[in-house]
Write an enzyme that holds these catalytic residues in place. Structure first.
Site, PDB file in Angstrom:
ATOM      1  N   THR A   1       3.434  -1.690   5.009  1.00 29.98           N
ATOM      2  CA  THR A   1       3.473  -0.426   5.740  1.00 29.98           C
ATOM      3  C   THR A   1       4.811  -0.205   6.434  1.00 29.98           C
ATOM      4  OG1 THR A   1       1.087  -0.402   6.040  1.00 29.98           O
ATOM      5  CG2 THR A   1       2.371   0.902   7.594  1.00 29.98           C
TER       6      THR A   1
ATOM      7  N   THR B   1       0.473  -6.058   6.658  1.00 30.14           N
ATOM      8  CA  THR B   1      -0.374  -6.755   7.619  1.00 30.14           C
ATOM      9  C   THR B   1      -1.688  -7.267   7.035  1.00 30.14           C
ATOM     10  OG1 THR B   1      -1.330  -4.657   8.382  1.00 30.14           O
ATOM     11  CG2 THR B   1       0.609  -5.484   9.562  1.00 30.14           C
TER      12      THR B   1
END
Length: 164
Positions: free
Chosen positions: A14, A85
């Site tokens: 991200t 993540t």
């Protein structure tokens, strides 16, 4: 006194995504990490290597082996890895097993670095501090904390990383 060089390995995630309205989706684009470091006026000697542009959910064992190999073979003893993540802790386990004696800190973002409201610059700064100060081992800098890379998990409901 010269500061030790820090290697930054970018893998995607991200932190390196951008939103393309015409496609109505996020895509990983060229890494903006070097730009963030320049904007932050990082004065340490750094080397940025883009290993891949993948969402961490798409990482394979071969990808993790590539990350570990790059870290192991690098002359730098202090390494920051930008990473998605969702599977950051899986990569941390591989790095802990395969890259002894170096200080490695993984970090990422819960929203893209290109967004105005993002945790990316803060997390990257924490990772740089951890890479300089932490003992050899694998660490994760997220959610305003530095965690032992083998004793942390992502709490999706809370939107943060928490210790095990």
């Amino acid at each position: 006194m010269t500061s030790p060089a820090i290697l930054v390995l970018t893998t995607g995630g991200t932190i390196d995504k951008n939103y393309f309205d015409e496609l109505s989706e996020y895509q990983i684009v060229d890494s903006g990490i070097a730009g963030l470091l320049t904007e932050a006026r990082v004065a340490l000697p750094i080397r940025v290597v883009e290993l891949m542009r993948k969402d961490s959910l798409e990482l394979t064992d071969a990808d993790r082996a590539l990350i570990a190999g790059a870290a192991r073979e690098a002359p730098e003893q202090r390494i920051v890895v930008t990473h998605g993540t969702d599977t950051m802790t899986e990569t941390a386990k591989v790095l802990a097993a395969e890259v002894p004696g170096k200080t490695i800190c993984l970090t990422g973002a819960l929203s893209p670095a290109r967004f105005a409201e993002t945790d990316a610059p803060f997390n990257l700064g924490m990772a740089f501090a951890a890479a300089q100060l932490a003992a050899p081992g694998v660490w994760i800098a997220m959610s305003g904390q530095v965690f032992d890379g083998l004793k942390v998990r992502k709490d999706r409901a809370a939107g943060k990383f928490v210790p095990l």
